[in-house]
Scaffold this motif. Structure first.
Motif, PDB file in Angstrom:
ATOM      1  N   ASP A   1      51.123  48.679  -2.059  1.00 45.07           N
ATOM      2  CA  ASP A   1      51.328  49.994  -2.666  1.00 45.07           C
ATOM      3  C   ASP A   1      52.261  49.903  -3.864  1.00 45.07           C
ATOM      4  O   ASP A   1      52.040  50.544  -4.894  1.00 45.07           O
ATOM      5  N   GLN A   2      53.341  49.126  -3.729  1.00 46.86           N
ATOM      6  CA  GLN A   2      54.286  48.971  -4.828  1.00 46.86           C
ATOM      7  C   GLN A   2      53.605  48.379  -6.053  1.00 46.86           C
ATOM      8  O   GLN A   2      53.799  48.852  -7.175  1.00 46.86           O
ATOM      9  N   ALA A   3      52.806  47.340  -5.854  1.00 46.55           N
ATOM     10  CA  ALA A   3      52.143  46.691  -6.976  1.00 46.55           C
ATOM     11  C   ALA A   3      51.039  47.569  -7.556  1.00 46.55           C
ATOM     12  O   ALA A   3      50.903  47.696  -8.781  1.00 46.55           O
ATOM     13  N   ALA A   4      50.240  48.215  -6.690  1.00 45.68           N
ATOM     14  CA  ALA A   4      49.144  49.049  -7.172  1.00 45.68           C
ATOM     15  C   ALA A   4      49.657  50.246  -7.952  1.00 45.68           C
ATOM     16  O   ALA A   4      49.039  50.680  -8.929  1.00 45.68           O
ATOM     17  N   ALA A   5      50.809  50.807  -7.535  1.00 49.60           N
ATOM     18  CA  ALA A   5      51.362  51.972  -8.228  1.00 49.60           C
ATOM     19  C   ALA A   5      51.783  51.642  -9.652  1.00 49.60           C
ATOM     20  O   ALA A   5      51.830  52.527 -10.512  1.00 49.60           O
ATOM     21  N   LEU A   6      52.078  50.372  -9.919  1.00 44.51           N
ATOM     22  CA  LEU A   6      52.485  49.971 -11.266  1.00 44.51           C
ATOM     23  C   LEU A   6      51.301  49.722 -12.188  1.00 44.51           C
ATOM     24  O   LEU A   6      51.485  49.566 -13.398  1.00 44.51           O
ATOM     25  N   GLY A   7      50.102  49.662 -11.626  1.00 46.64           N
ATOM     26  CA  GLY A   7      48.913  49.480 -12.455  1.00 46.64           C
ATOM     27  C   GLY A   7      48.964  48.191 -13.258  1.00 46.64           C
ATOM     28  O   GLY A   7      49.206  47.104 -12.713  1.00 46.64           O
ATOM     29  N   PRO A   8      48.763  48.284 -14.572  1.00 44.28           N
ATOM     30  CA  PRO A   8      48.738  47.076 -15.405  1.00 44.28           C
ATOM     31  C   PRO A   8      50.115  46.461 -15.636  1.00 44.28           C
ATOM     32  O   PRO A   8      50.214  45.413 -16.270  1.00 44.28           O
ATOM     33  N   ASP A   9      51.177  47.094 -15.115  1.00 42.43           N
ATOM     34  CA  ASP A   9      52.526  46.563 -15.322  1.00 42.43           C
ATOM     35  C   ASP A   9      52.916  45.505 -14.293  1.00 42.43           C
ATOM     36  O   ASP A   9      54.035  44.993 -14.331  1.00 42.43           O
ATOM     37  N   ALA A  10      52.031  45.191 -13.345  1.00 37.90           N
ATOM     38  CA  ALA A  10      52.354  44.192 -12.329  1.00 37.90           C
ATOM     39  C   ALA A  10      51.109  43.416 -11.941  1.00 37.90           C
ATOM     40  O   ALA A  10      50.015  43.991 -11.849  1.00 37.90           O
ATOM     41  N   VAL A  11      51.271  42.107 -11.722  1.00 37.76           N
ATOM     42  CA  VAL A  11      50.183  41.229 -11.285  1.00 37.76           C
ATOM     43  C   VAL A  11      50.684  40.408 -10.103  1.00 37.76           C
ATOM     44  O   VAL A  11      51.772  39.817 -10.162  1.00 37.76           O
TER      45      VAL A  11
ATOM     46  N   VAL B   1      45.902  44.551  -2.887  1.00 34.79           N
ATOM     47  CA  VAL B   1      46.083  45.326  -4.116  1.00 34.79           C
ATOM     48  C   VAL B   1      44.734  45.618  -4.761  1.00 34.79           C
ATOM     49  O   VAL B   1      44.474  46.740  -5.226  1.00 34.79           O
ATOM     50  N   ILE B   2      43.855  44.629  -4.784  1.00 40.68           N
ATOM     51  CA  ILE B   2      42.524  44.824  -5.378  1.00 40.68           C
ATOM     52  C   ILE B   2      41.755  45.905  -4.634  1.00 40.68           C
ATOM     53  O   ILE B   2      41.099  46.760  -5.242  1.00 40.68           O
ATOM     54  N   ARG B   3      41.852  45.911  -3.296  1.00 40.35           N
ATOM     55  CA  ARG B   3      41.162  46.945  -2.522  1.00 40.35           C
ATOM     56  C   ARG B   3      41.690  48.334  -2.863  1.00 40.35           C
ATOM     57  O   ARG B   3      40.917  49.295  -2.979  1.00 40.35           O
ATOM     58  N   ARG B   4      43.003  48.462  -3.029  1.00 40.74           N
ATOM     59  CA  ARG B   4      43.568  49.759  -3.368  1.00 40.74           C
ATOM     60  C   ARG B   4      43.117  50.222  -4.746  1.00 40.74           C
ATOM     61  O   ARG B   4      42.792  51.389  -4.954  1.00 40.74           O
ATOM     62  N   LEU B   5      43.121  49.321  -5.698  1.00 41.97           N
ATOM     63  CA  LEU B   5      42.714  49.697  -7.049  1.00 41.97           C
ATOM     64  C   LEU B   5      41.240  50.066  -7.091  1.00 41.97           C
ATOM     65  O   LEU B   5      40.846  51.013  -7.794  1.00 41.97           O
ATOM     66  N   LYS B   6      40.420  49.362  -6.325  1.00 46.30           N
ATOM     67  CA  LYS B   6      38.996  49.737  -6.262  1.00 46.30           C
ATOM     68  C   LYS B   6      38.822  51.116  -5.632  1.00 46.30           C
ATOM     69  O   LYS B   6      37.964  51.898  -6.040  1.00 46.30           O
ATOM     70  N   GLY B   7      39.649  51.406  -4.623  1.00 41.69           N
ATOM     71  CA  GLY B   7      39.580  52.722  -4.006  1.00 41.69           C
ATOM     72  C   GLY B   7      39.941  53.826  -4.971  1.00 41.69           C
ATOM     73  O   GLY B   7      39.332  54.907  -4.968  1.00 41.69           O
ATOM     74  N   VAL B   8      40.947  53.582  -5.818  1.00 42.27           N
ATOM     75  CA  VAL B   8      41.332  54.590  -6.819  1.00 42.27           C
ATOM     76  C   VAL B   8      40.209  54.819  -7.811  1.00 42.27           C
ATOM     77  O   VAL B   8      39.872  55.953  -8.173  1.00 42.27           O
ATOM     78  N   LEU B   9      39.583  53.726  -8.258  1.00 36.96           N
ATOM     79  CA  LEU B   9      38.489  53.850  -9.218  1.00 36.96           C
ATOM     80  C   LEU B   9      37.294  54.567  -8.594  1.00 36.96           C
ATOM     81  O   LEU B   9      36.599  55.335  -9.274  1.00 36.96           O
TER      82      LEU B   9
END
Length: 324
Positions: A294-304, A315-323
Motif C-alpha cells: 500500500d505504501q509503495a502503490a500510493a506513491l505511484g511513479p515516485d517509488a519502485v 504492488v503490481i496487483r494493486r496498481l492493476k486493480g486501480v487501473l
C-alpha cells in the motif's frame, strides 16, 4: 453534485433566509428556480433537497405562521445559520491544515475539504498556514495517510452510521475465507496496518479483523443506528491487545524519488543516494506485505520496488486493480 442541483439548493437557502415567515412548499416552488411543474416530481425533488440541506448542517425549520394553517412551512433563521466568530492560534490552524493534507487522498477527503472551506469562510486559510503563522514558500515533504484497503470506505461508513456489516475474512493460517457478520465499533491504524474491532455476531464475542485479510466486498446487513458501542470501549486498546505479538519482520528495498515516500522513510533502516539523480535507495523493515504494498502503490511513479519479488507482485496487483 451537479451544477443545476447546486444552484437550486443555493437558491433555496437564500429564499428561506430572506423571509421571517414560514414558506409553504408551493410558495417555495414559485420562488426558487429549478423545480419541475409536475406535482409528483416536485414533491420527490423537494424532499431530497430538504434532506440534503439537513445533511449539510443547514438549520431548516418546519412550522406554521398561524394555528389554523393547514400546510406546514419552512424557514432558516439567520441567527441559527450564521457562523460564530472563530479564532484559532497559528499553530492550531497549522495542525488543521496538516490534517486535511494528510487525508487528501483518503476516504475522508470530502470531509477534510468541507472543513477547510468552513475555515476559509471564517477568514482562516488553514491549508496555507505553517506553525509560525506564515505562508510557507514551499510545501516540502507532504504527509499522506494512505487507505488503499478497499474495505476501509464501507467500514468507516458503517462505524459512522452504526450499521452492521458482513464480509469474507481469511484468517492467519487459513486458506479459505470465512463469512463474518460484525457490529463495528471503530477502525484504527496500528503499525501501518488497518483494523476494525467490534462484536462478531456469529461467535457472540468481541473480535478484531485486519482489513488486508478481508476478501471481497464489505456489505451492510442492517439499518443505520442498530449497532450500540458498549460504554467505555477503547478500540485502540482492543487492537493493541490483539496485535500484541508482532509478525516476523522482513526487509525491502525501494527506489524512491527524493522528498517523497514519508511513510517508507519513517521505517527505513538505511537511505542512500541512488545512481540516478533525484532518487534514493530506501531499505525498510516491514511485517505485513499488504502494508508495504500500500505504501509503495500510493506513491505511484515516485517509488519502485526492487526487492523482494512477492512485494513487487503485490504492488503490481494493486496498481492493476486501480487501473481496472
Amino acid at each position: 453534485m451537479s451544477k443545476r442541483k447546486t444552484e437550486r439548493l443555493l437558491g433555496l437557502v437564500v429564499c428561506l433566509l430572506s423571509t421571517g415567515r414560514y414558506l409553504t412548499a408551493d410558495q417555495i416552488r414559485q420562488a426558487v428556480p429549478g423545480y419541475p411543474e409536475q406535482d409528483d416530481l416536485f414533491k420527490r425533488m423537494f424532499e431530497r433537497d430538504k434532506e440534503d440541506l439537513r445533511d449539510l448542517g443547514v438549520p431548516l425549520e418546519t412550522g406554521v405562521n398561524h394555528p389554523f394553517d393547514e400546510d406546514p412551512g419552512y424557514r432558516i433563521r439567520q441567527q441559527a445559520y450564521e457562523l460564530p466568530e472563530l479564532r484559532l492560534e497559528p499553530d492550531e490552524a497549522a495542525v488543521l491544515g496538516l490534517a486535511a493534507r494528510v487525508w487528501r487522498r483518503a476516504e475522508l477527503a470530502g470531509a477534510a475539504a468541507g472543513a477547510l472551506l468552513k475555515l476559509r469562510a471564517a477568514g482562516i486559510d488553514a491549508a496555507d498556514i505553517d506553525a509560525d503563522g506564515e505562508r510557507p514558500s514551499s510545501q516540502g515533504i507532504e504527509p499522506r495517510l494512505a487507505t488503499a484497503e478497499p474495505a476501509f470506505g464501507p467500514l468507516w461508513e458503517a462505524v459512522r452510521d452504526r450499521r452492521p456489516v458482513t464480509f469474507s475474512y481469511r484468517a492467519a493460517g487459513r486458506s479459505d475465507p470465512q463469512r463474518r457478520e460484525l457490529e463495528p465499533w471503530g477502525v484504527v491504524n496500528r503499525h501501518g496496518r488497518w483494523y476494525v474491532a467490534g462484536r462478531d455476531r456469529g461467535r457472540e464475542d468481541t473480535r478484531v479483523f485486519r482489513l488486508s485479510r478481508i476478501a471481497g466486498p464489505v456489505k451492510f446487513c442492517g439499518p443505520a443506528g442498530s449497532v450500540t458501542v458498549p460504554d467505555g470501549t477503547d478500540v485502540r486498546e482492543l487492537v493493541r491487545d490483539w496485535d500484541s505479538v508482532p509478525a516476523p519482520e522482513r526487509t525491502a528495498t525501494f527506489r524512491v524519488r527524493a522528498s517523497s515516500g514519508v511513510g517508507l522513510r519513517q521505517h527505513a533502516v538505511s537511505v542512500q543516494a541512488d545512481s540516478a539523480p533525484g532518487w534514493d535507495l530506501v531499505t525498510t523493515r516491514f511485517a505485513d506485505v499488504g502494508w508495504a504494498a500500500d505504501q509503495a502503490a500510493a506513491l505511484g511513479p515516485d517509488a519502485v520496488v526492487l526487492d523482494p519479488p512477492d512485494l513487487r507482485d503485490a504492488v503490481i496487483r494493486r496498481l492493476k486493480g486501480v487501473l481496472a
